[in-house]
Design an enzyme around this catalytic site. Structure first.
Site, PDB file in Angstrom:
ATOM      1  N   ASP A   1      -9.658 -12.669  40.907  1.00 50.70           N
ATOM      2  CA  ASP A   1     -10.679 -12.529  39.863  1.00 50.70           C
ATOM      3  C   ASP A   1     -11.918 -11.986  40.581  1.00 50.70           C
ATOM      4  O   ASP A   1     -11.941 -11.907  41.812  1.00 50.70           O
ATOM      5  CB  ASP A   1     -10.970 -13.915  39.240  1.00 50.70           C
ATOM      6  CG  ASP A   1     -12.100 -13.863  38.211  1.00 50.70           C
ATOM      7  OD1 ASP A   1     -12.076 -12.970  37.354  1.00 50.70           O
ATOM      8  OD2 ASP A   1     -13.025 -14.707  38.268  1.00 50.70           O
ATOM      9  N   SER A   2     -12.938 -11.662  39.809  1.00 53.68           N
ATOM     10  CA  SER A   2     -14.190 -11.225  40.434  1.00 53.68           C
ATOM     11  C   SER A   2     -14.946 -12.410  41.028  1.00 53.68           C
ATOM     12  O   SER A   2     -15.881 -12.223  41.798  1.00 53.68           O
ATOM     13  CB  SER A   2     -15.064 -10.539  39.385  1.00 53.68           C
ATOM     14  OG  SER A   2     -15.281 -11.440  38.312  1.00 53.68           O
TER      15      SER A   2
ATOM     16  N   CYS B   1      -8.149 -12.209  35.657  1.00 52.03           N
ATOM     17  CA  CYS B   1      -9.438 -11.668  35.231  1.00 52.03           C
ATOM     18  C   CYS B   1      -9.178 -10.725  34.066  1.00 52.03           C
ATOM     19  O   CYS B   1      -8.365  -9.797  34.183  1.00 52.03           O
ATOM     20  CB  CYS B   1     -10.064 -10.898  36.396  1.00 52.03           C
ATOM     21  SG  CYS B   1     -11.570 -10.005  35.959  1.00 52.03           S
ATOM     22  N   ASN B   2      -9.861 -10.959  32.959  1.00 55.81           N
ATOM     23  CA  ASN B   2      -9.633 -10.118  31.786  1.00 55.81           C
ATOM     24  C   ASN B   2     -10.151  -8.704  31.986  1.00 55.81           C
ATOM     25  O   ASN B   2      -9.544  -7.746  31.527  1.00 55.81           O
ATOM     26  CB  ASN B   2     -10.317 -10.746  30.563  1.00 55.81           C
ATOM     27  CG  ASN B   2      -9.744 -12.093  30.256  1.00 55.81           C
ATOM     28  OD1 ASN B   2     -10.133 -13.076  30.861  1.00 55.81           O
ATOM     29  ND2 ASN B   2      -8.803 -12.162  29.348  1.00 55.81           N
ATOM     30  N   THR B   3     -11.293  -8.597  32.673  1.00 61.30           N
ATOM     31  CA  THR B   3     -11.848  -7.253  32.885  1.00 61.30           C
ATOM     32  C   THR B   3     -10.920  -6.440  33.774  1.00 61.30           C
ATOM     33  O   THR B   3     -10.645  -5.269  33.495  1.00 61.30           O
ATOM     34  CB  THR B   3     -13.251  -7.347  33.539  1.00 61.30           C
ATOM     35  OG1 THR B   3     -14.044  -8.269  32.796  1.00 61.30           O
ATOM     36  CG2 THR B   3     -13.926  -6.000  33.573  1.00 61.30           C
TER      37      THR B   3
ATOM     38  N   TYR C   1     -17.577  -7.754  37.520  1.00 59.32           N
ATOM     39  CA  TYR C   1     -16.704  -6.633  37.165  1.00 59.32           C
ATOM     40  C   TYR C   1     -17.071  -6.076  35.779  1.00 59.32           C
ATOM     41  O   TYR C   1     -16.845  -4.916  35.500  1.00 59.32           O
ATOM     42  CB  TYR C   1     -15.240  -7.094  37.095  1.00 59.32           C
ATOM     43  CG  TYR C   1     -14.484  -7.160  38.402  1.00 59.32           C
ATOM     44  CD1 TYR C   1     -15.098  -6.957  39.637  1.00 59.32           C
ATOM     45  CD2 TYR C   1     -13.104  -7.418  38.395  1.00 59.32           C
ATOM     46  CE1 TYR C   1     -14.368  -7.032  40.825  1.00 59.32           C
ATOM     47  CE2 TYR C   1     -12.374  -7.477  39.569  1.00 59.32           C
ATOM     48  CZ  TYR C   1     -13.002  -7.289  40.777  1.00 59.32           C
ATOM     49  OH  TYR C   1     -12.272  -7.355  41.943  1.00 59.32           O
TER      50      TYR C   1
ATOM     51  N   CYS D   1     -12.619 -13.764  28.746  1.00 61.10           N
ATOM     52  CA  CYS D   1     -13.086 -13.660  30.124  1.00 61.10           C
ATOM     53  C   CYS D   1     -12.708 -14.987  30.763  1.00 61.10           C
ATOM     54  O   CYS D   1     -12.964 -16.051  30.179  1.00 61.10           O
ATOM     55  CB  CYS D   1     -14.599 -13.460  30.150  1.00 61.10           C
ATOM     56  SG  CYS D   1     -15.347 -13.653  31.781  1.00 61.10           S
ATOM     57  N   THR D   2     -12.081 -14.933  31.916  1.00 59.73           N
ATOM     58  CA  THR D   2     -11.564 -16.180  32.486  1.00 59.73           C
ATOM     59  C   THR D   2     -12.680 -17.149  32.905  1.00 59.73           C
ATOM     60  O   THR D   2     -12.417 -18.318  33.152  1.00 59.73           O
ATOM     61  CB  THR D   2     -10.632 -15.899  33.687  1.00 59.73           C
ATOM     62  OG1 THR D   2     -11.288 -15.024  34.607  1.00 59.73           O
ATOM     63  CG2 THR D   2      -9.334 -15.265  33.217  1.00 59.73           C
ATOM     64  N   HIS D   3     -13.915 -16.653  32.963  1.00 59.74           N
ATOM     65  CA  HIS D   3     -15.036 -17.563  33.229  1.00 59.74           C
ATOM     66  C   HIS D   3     -15.349 -18.459  32.016  1.00 59.74           C
ATOM     67  O   HIS D   3     -15.861 -19.567  32.171  1.00 59.74           O
ATOM     68  CB  HIS D   3     -16.319 -16.777  33.546  1.00 59.74           C
ATOM     69  CG  HIS D   3     -16.415 -16.269  34.949  1.00 59.74           C
ATOM     70  ND1 HIS D   3     -15.654 -15.239  35.429  1.00 59.74           N
ATOM     71  CD2 HIS D   3     -17.217 -16.656  35.979  1.00 59.74           C
ATOM     72  CE1 HIS D   3     -15.978 -14.993  36.693  1.00 59.74           C
ATOM     73  NE2 HIS D   3     -16.922 -15.847  37.058  1.00 59.74           N
TER      74      HIS D   3
HETATM   75  N1  DGL Z   1     -13.708 -13.315  35.025  1.00 57.89           N
HETATM   76  C1  DGL Z   1     -13.921 -11.938  34.631  1.00 57.89           C
HETATM   77  C2  DGL Z   1     -13.119 -11.664  33.381  1.00 57.89           C
HETATM   78  O1  DGL Z   1     -12.181 -12.389  33.117  1.00 57.89           O
HETATM   79  C3  DGL Z   1     -15.297 -11.462  34.300  1.00 57.89           C
HETATM   80  C4  DGL Z   1     -16.487 -11.696  35.078  1.00 57.89           C
HETATM   81  C5  DGL Z   1     -17.108 -10.425  35.593  1.00 57.89           C
HETATM   82  O2  DGL Z   1     -17.845  -9.748  34.852  1.00 57.89           O
HETATM   83  O3  DGL Z   1     -16.831 -10.129  36.747  1.00 57.89           O
HETATM   84  O4  DGL Z   1     -13.383 -10.736  32.675  1.00 57.89           O
END
Ligand code: DGL
Length: 274
Positions: free
Chosen positions: A12-13, A75-77, A44, A189-191
């Site tokens: 992930d980021s 990570c979704n992005t 990301y 977004c996984t966050h």
């Molecule tokens: N965790 C990342 C996601 O799932 C996003 C966070 C980022 O912008 O890096 O999209």
């Protein structure tokens, strides 16, 4: 040679992918895991997609060079922007890829009653149209309301305290979702599962929040079993953590969110070719 004894690699980021790792530790505790937080490139969500794809190709290659039996894009992005490139690189190593967007879309489409599904995600994810396509592919003629929340992942990644400004930010992101009357919200977004209580409070009890982790852990299990790579036995596996930015800020926030000791977090440096 890929065999069941190798770890499952995920990236992930930052700390968001830990929401996926957590579900994996619950569902598949006997597996070994290797987690990379690309914190030097965080966020990301706002990066140039072409630059991100080069970065993702490099990360996948580095992780698989170490030896892994499966690659999880936690990570979704990275999934929305770079799933294809991740699959291309992984294929060279003969490794399968589990992404995060499709499993969530499937759940959301199955559970919505009123057919109005919200997606809260990063700017890159929303602009990629990945969720819209995945939800349309479910064939239910859903109304999809996407909202970009560029400030939410950085707030979570920094481990900041919730204050009035945070609440105002979150209320602002939720306003169009409330107005549209969504009954299901994809935390795209996984966050974001890390702030699910705040979002649930703002949206109310009747909105179902769909996180990726659970569905992704199930997809990992299916993939490993399907390829004969699942590890047998009751022994608990091991986990290793890497990040590309400073170790201490990653370790502190990650330990708090995962609620377990991480062991030594190691910093790795990648230089992306221009
Ligand atoms: N965790 C990342 C996601 O799932 C996003 C966070 C980022 O912008 O890096 O999209």
């Amino acid at each position: 040679m890929i065999d069941a004894s190798l770890p499952v690699a995920m990236f992930d980021s930052g700390v968001g992918g830990l929401t996926v790792l957590h579900e994996c530790l619950v569902a598949l505790p006997q597996e070994d895991y290797l987690y990379l937080g690309d914190t030097a490139m965080f966020p990301y969500g706002e990066r140039d997609p072409a630059e991100l794809r080069r970065r993702i190709a490099l990360i996948v290659a580095k992780l698989l060079e170490r030896g892994a039996k499966l690659l999880v894009i936690a990570c979704n992005t990275a999934t929305a922007i770079g799933e294809e490139v991740a699959r291309e690189v992984a294929a060279k190593y003969g490794v399968e890829v589990v992404p995060v967007v499709a499993p969530q879309a499937e759940i959301a489409a199955a559970i919505t009653d009123n057919g109005r599904v919200g997606v809260l995600a990063t700017t890159n994810t929303v602009e990629s149209g990945a969720y819209r396509r995945a939800l349309e592919a479910e064939g239910r003629g859903l109304d999809v309301i996407e909202v970009a929340a560029p400030r939410l992942a950085p707030f979570i990644q920094e481990g900041s305290l919730f204050d009035e400004e945070t609440m105002a930010m979150a209320r602002g992101y939720c306003a169009p979702l409330r107005k549209a009357g969504v009954d299901t919200l994809i935390l795209g977004c996984t966050h974001f599962p890390l702030v699910a209580p705040m979002l649930q409070r703002i949206l109310g009890r009747n909105v179902r929040l769909v996180s990726g982790g659970h569905a992704v852990a199930a997809a990992i299990q299916r993939t490993l079993e399907g390829s004969g790579l699942a590890r047998e036995g009751d022994d608990e596996g091991t986990y290793e953590f890497f990040c590309t930015g400073p170790v201490s800020s990653f370790g502190d926030v990650a330990t708090r969110f995962l609620q377990m000791p991480l062991g030594e977090v190691r910093q790795v440096e990648f230089t992306v070719p221009a």
